[in-house]
Design an enzyme around this catalytic site. Structure first.
Site, short mmCIF file in Angstrom:
data_model
loop_
_atom_site.label_atom_id
_atom_site.label_comp_id
_atom_site.label_asym_id
_atom_site.label_seq_id
_atom_site.Cartn_x
_atom_site.Cartn_y
_atom_site.Cartn_z
N ARG A 101 0.80 -1.23 0.00
CA ARG A 101 0.00 0.00 0.00
C ARG A 101 0.83 1.27 0.00
O ARG A 101 0.48 2.25 -0.66
CB ARG A 101 -0.96 0.00 1.20
CG ARG A 101 -2.09 -1.00 1.07
CD ARG A 101 -2.92 -1.04 2.32
NE ARG A 101 -3.91 -2.13 2.27
CZ ARG A 101 -4.51 -2.64 3.32
NH1 ARG A 101 -4.23 -2.17 4.55
NH2 ARG A 101 -5.38 -3.61 3.20
N CYS A 132 -9.72 -1.54 4.91
CA CYS A 132 -11.18 -1.48 4.85
C CYS A 132 -11.74 -0.19 5.43
O CYS A 132 -12.64 0.42 4.87
CB CYS A 132 -11.78 -2.69 5.56
SG CYS A 132 -11.11 -3.00 7.20
N HIS A 244 -18.48 -2.03 8.99
CA HIS A 244 -17.71 -1.06 9.76
C HIS A 244 -18.45 0.27 9.81
O HIS A 244 -19.05 0.70 8.80
CB HIS A 244 -16.34 -0.82 9.13
CG HIS A 244 -15.37 -1.94 9.29
ND1 HIS A 244 -15.63 -3.08 9.99
CD2 HIS A 244 -14.09 -2.07 8.82
CE1 HIS A 244 -14.57 -3.88 9.97
NE2 HIS A 244 -13.63 -3.29 9.25
#
Length: 341
Positions: A101, A132, A244
């Site tokens: 990332r 996420c 979430h």
């Protein structure tokens, strides 16, 4: 025409969701291979709800030559081994782990936010999927940033146990059942009891007192949106199976009323605004499961800072937070570069 597609880690929560979404969105597939570790070799797995059964292959001896796109959901350790092999064979890897990332040669993509960044994928033939909790937040923030330039973000997350994999979901179920019948609820996957509790600790602690999950939200938001945005996060695990949630406080450079913010969000790609100031006029994790959208509710002005807004953001973490975003990246890659369908 279509693409030769690989799903690596197909037997896990995210891998199965990748297969579901490929089927739901009718991704143009000429051939599909599903991979996992040696212990799952030969198992059969369904391709979404198509009724088509696929035989799991061993990733250790898979021949990557001639495959177009690989969706990886196998964790950083395995990705470190197999992603370079796949990429070198000409198969573009879309990786769901945290490994690449922050690599400057690897694009970190949320298609609704920074689609143009995908043009740099050829440097490594690898594209990274964000964390996420980051993915859903930047979908909500980007249209507001475009309108009034975000200076600072304070976010508190309420992250479901599915973010910790099947073991996390099993632990919540087993502890809840044990508590109801008077048995012990000893933690195994988590550091403390998760049933009927919240745990302000996701991933390992860093020297500055923040956790790695909180660090990810900071640095990934900067890479995806704007390095000048200041971000601070508190990430909390909650006893929810999927979905979430985030309470987000935003400080802007220019004034933006709650009403104008609602109008902007209502038209923003990937966002579903559900914001009625009445009982039940907002979205909770239960309603977001299985949905593609990032839901935003409770948009309001924060009078304690100049040009402040607060909002509530909810999304299915197995979808937009992982599998859906990966498939959307594959779709974007096809449109902009591969053009086989």
């Amino acid at each position: 025409m279509g693409y030769r597609v690989v799903v690596a880690g197909a037997t896990g929560n995210v891998g199965r969701e990748m297969l579901n979404i490929l089927a739901e969105r009718e991704f143009p597939i000429a051939e599909l291979a599903v991979l996992a570790s040696a212990r799952s070799q030969g198992d059969m797995i369904e391709f979404g709800e198509t009724g088509k059964q696929l035989k799991v292959q061993n990733i250790e001896n898979f021949d990557w030559a001639g495959w177009d796109i690989a969706l990886f959901a196998i964790g950083s350790d395995a990705t470190k081994i197999y992603a370079p092999i796949a990429a070198a064979a000409g198969c573009t890897v879309i990786d769901n782990s945290s490994l690449y990332r922050m690599d400057p040669d690897v694009p970190l993509i949320v298609p609704e936010v920074n689609p143009e960044a995908i043009d740099g994928y050829k440097a490594r033939n690898i594209i990274a999927n964000p964390n996420c909790s980051t993915a859903q937040m930047v979908v909500a923030l980007k249209p507001l940033h475009d309108a009034a330039t975000i200076k600072r973000v304070v976010v508190s997350t309420y992250q479901s146990v599915s973010g910790a994999g099947k073991a996390g979901m099993d632990e919540l179920f087993e502890q809840s059942r044990n508590i109801f019948v008077g048995d012990q609820a000893e933690p195994k996957k988590f550091t403390k009891q998760i049933a009927f509790n919240v745990i302000p600790h996701i991933d390992k602690f860093l020297d500055d007192g923040y956790t790695k999950e909180e660090w990810k939200m900071v640095v990934e938001t900067k890479k995806i949106m704007d390095p000048k945005i200041k971000v601070t996060a508190t990430c909390v695990r909650v006893p929810v199976f999927v979905g979430h949630s985030e309470a987000i406080n935003i400080e802007l450079e220019r004034e933006l009323s709650a009403e104008d913010a609602q109008k902007i969000l209502r038209e923003a790609p990937g966002v579903m605004l559900v914001d009625k100031r009445e009982d039940g006029g907002y979205v909770t994790p239960v309603e977001c499961v299985g949905e593609f959208a990032t839901f935003v509710s409770r948009v309001r002005e924060d009078p304690t800072v100049e040009n402040g807004l607060a909002l509530w953001c909810v999304s299915d973490n197995l979808r937009k937070g992982a599998a859906l975003n990966a498939v959307q990246i594959a779709e974007l890659l096809g449109r902009r570069h591969l053009k086989k369908a």
